[in-house]
Scaffold this active site. Sequence first.
Site, PDB file in Angstrom:
ATOM      1  N   ASN A   7       0.883  -1.171   0.000  1.00 51.14           N
ATOM      2  CA  ASN A   7       0.000   0.000   0.000  1.00 51.14           C
ATOM      3  C   ASN A   7       0.921   1.221   0.000  1.00 51.14           C
ATOM      4  O   ASN A   7       1.401   1.650   1.045  1.00 51.14           O
ATOM      5  CB  ASN A   7      -0.885  -0.046   1.247  1.00 51.14           C
ATOM      6  CG  ASN A   7      -1.852   1.124   1.308  1.00 51.14           C
ATOM      7  OD1 ASN A   7      -1.813   2.019   0.457  1.00 51.14           O
ATOM      8  ND2 ASN A   7      -2.709   1.126   2.311  1.00 51.14           N
ATOM      9  N   ARG A  93      -2.653  -1.945  -3.407  1.00 50.71           N
ATOM     10  CA  ARG A  93      -3.898  -1.241  -3.124  1.00 50.71           C
ATOM     11  C   ARG A  93      -3.908   0.063  -3.922  1.00 50.71           C
ATOM     12  O   ARG A  93      -2.937   0.817  -3.898  1.00 50.71           O
ATOM     13  CB  ARG A  93      -3.978  -0.920  -1.643  1.00 50.71           C
ATOM     14  CG  ARG A  93      -5.217  -0.121  -1.349  1.00 50.71           C
ATOM     15  CD  ARG A  93      -5.247   0.370   0.070  1.00 50.71           C
ATOM     16  NE  ARG A  93      -6.470   1.111   0.263  1.00 50.71           N
ATOM     17  CZ  ARG A  93      -6.557   2.224   0.980  1.00 50.71           C
ATOM     18  NH1 ARG A  93      -5.495   2.713   1.575  1.00 50.71           N
ATOM     19  NH2 ARG A  93      -7.690   2.845   1.108  1.00 50.71           N
ATOM     20  N   HIS A 182     -13.378   2.424   0.255  1.00 48.51           N
ATOM     21  CA  HIS A 182     -13.380   1.323   1.239  1.00 48.51           C
ATOM     22  C   HIS A 182     -13.999   0.057   0.650  1.00 48.51           C
ATOM     23  O   HIS A 182     -14.467  -0.818   1.391  1.00 48.51           O
ATOM     24  CB  HIS A 182     -14.200   1.666   2.511  1.00 48.51           C
ATOM     25  CG  HIS A 182     -13.670   2.792   3.330  1.00 48.51           C
ATOM     26  ND1 HIS A 182     -14.494   3.731   3.923  1.00 48.51           N
ATOM     27  CD2 HIS A 182     -12.416   3.131   3.669  1.00 48.51           C
ATOM     28  CE1 HIS A 182     -13.761   4.591   4.591  1.00 48.51           C
ATOM     29  NE2 HIS A 182     -12.494   4.251   4.455  1.00 48.51           N
ATOM     30  N   ARG A 243     -13.282  14.747   8.580  1.00 51.69           N
ATOM     31  CA  ARG A 243     -13.995  15.129   7.351  1.00 51.69           C
ATOM     32  C   ARG A 243     -15.460  15.405   7.654  1.00 51.69           C
ATOM     33  O   ARG A 243     -16.075  14.703   8.465  1.00 51.69           O
ATOM     34  CB  ARG A 243     -13.911  14.018   6.304  1.00 51.69           C
ATOM     35  CG  ARG A 243     -12.528  13.849   5.735  1.00 51.69           C
ATOM     36  CD  ARG A 243     -12.477  12.688   4.776  1.00 51.69           C
ATOM     37  NE  ARG A 243     -11.360  11.839   5.099  1.00 51.69           N
ATOM     38  CZ  ARG A 243     -11.243  10.565   4.757  1.00 51.69           C
ATOM     39  NH1 ARG A 243     -12.180   9.979   4.062  1.00 51.69           N
ATOM     40  NH2 ARG A 243     -10.186   9.883   5.095  1.00 51.69           N
ATOM     41  N   GLU A 387      -8.430  -5.710   5.156  1.00 46.69           N
ATOM     42  CA  GLU A 387      -8.313  -5.293   3.756  1.00 46.69           C
ATOM     43  C   GLU A 387      -7.100  -5.928   3.076  1.00 46.69           C
ATOM     44  O   GLU A 387      -7.157  -6.283   1.910  1.00 46.69           O
ATOM     45  CB  GLU A 387      -8.222  -3.765   3.684  1.00 46.69           C
ATOM     46  CG  GLU A 387      -9.542  -3.112   4.031  1.00 46.69           C
ATOM     47  CD  GLU A 387      -9.435  -1.622   4.270  1.00 46.69           C
ATOM     48  OE1 GLU A 387      -9.040  -1.237   5.390  1.00 46.69           O
ATOM     49  OE2 GLU A 387      -9.729  -0.847   3.356  1.00 46.69           O
TER      50      GLU A 387
END
Length: 404
Positions: A7, A93, A182, A243, A387
Amino acid sequence: MKVLVLNSGSSSIKYQLFRSEDWTAIASGMVARIGETEGEMRLEWLDADGVMQRDQNDLAVPSHQEGIDFIVETLQSHGVLGDVSELSAIGHRVVHGGPHFKHPVIVDADVLAELHEVIPLAPLHNPGHLAGIEVSRKHFPSVPSVVVFDTAFHQTMPPTAYRYAIPEYLYTEHRIRRYGFHGTSHHYVAKRAAELLDKPLEQCNLITMHLGNGASASAIRNGRCVDTSMGLTPLEGLMMGTRCGDMDPAVPIYLSKHLGLNAEAIDHMLNRQSGLLGICGVNDMREVVRLAERGNERAELALGMMTHRLKKYIGAYYAELGAVDAIVFTGGIGENSAEVRAGACAGLEALGIELDAAANAGRADEAGLCISTAESRVQLWVIPTNEELEIAQQTLATVERKRR
Ligand code: AMP
């Protein structure tokens, strides 16, 4: 054989190495602060006796090239990886796959060109991913590289869910639409939920809630995503750590006209200074809950706002799906915060959603934790996400499909 998952961000590379026979993660770590005078390298690995070992140092890592060299050398010097021929594949990823990538793909020149093409849609993420992919392809020319996209699982959404009600050319010429993120996590927990419900995924209607520092919800009908809360970027939808999530789209216009803020300042404010942090000054849910328990009104408000919005999405997706087998909570908050889960489900008994307070106070392990009552028509589950494992498995499946 082994599968390496990378990643790569703009200044860091996180990695995990899996043994594909039993999908054990035999090593994981990161190199960070790439390009700075002092770097950061961490590695955890299982030694020959199955005992977890740790190593770390702060040597400078000038570029992604040295970062990948460093990862391989460290894995080899600790005996976790022998010859490179032990690697079946490398999974990367990628946050944004744009409108075309619906599945993981083996990297070739066309895929790289397409990833460059979608950089404007993910300027903070995709350049770092590309750097990692290009360097690792040079380092391992004989090992297939596969890209696994955060957006791919959501590509089954119908246009009614993914289009924005803005002029047509913004979609056709500028690709402005809902993509969702996601996806790897939503897909992973949906598959696990199907196993726990003892039903084929293709027969499951689910609402999956990935609640971490970034947070998103997905509506899944018959195993396929039909709606999700994040949009063109990961800013839309639920309230998050820093956020803002949903709000009147006129707010940025107001900020520009009346506070004189430019695009960068608005971007920074809505992505980094809003959400839990904007409301109560901290973005770690553990701290928010601690403050709220001590009667801090701003923390109570932040918690209330977050759970209010979770409930709105549960209601909206319930209506969209018509019938729901299970609601799944995952991510750092979803897996650990009984308060948030209780707030999201409170008062929804008329919809057949009944939380078992005692079960909700428990801790979920890898197997998952059922937190609904026996009478609840909709099952409620806490399922830890993984993940990296999902990327590793999709990577190997993609390579094996190609070989057949
Ligand atoms: P993630 O992005 O999935 O790693 O989630 C990170 C977030 O999970 C942190 O910012 C915390 O807000 C939250 N978190 C982690 N552990 C706990 C916990 N025990 N209770 C509540 N929230 C937690």
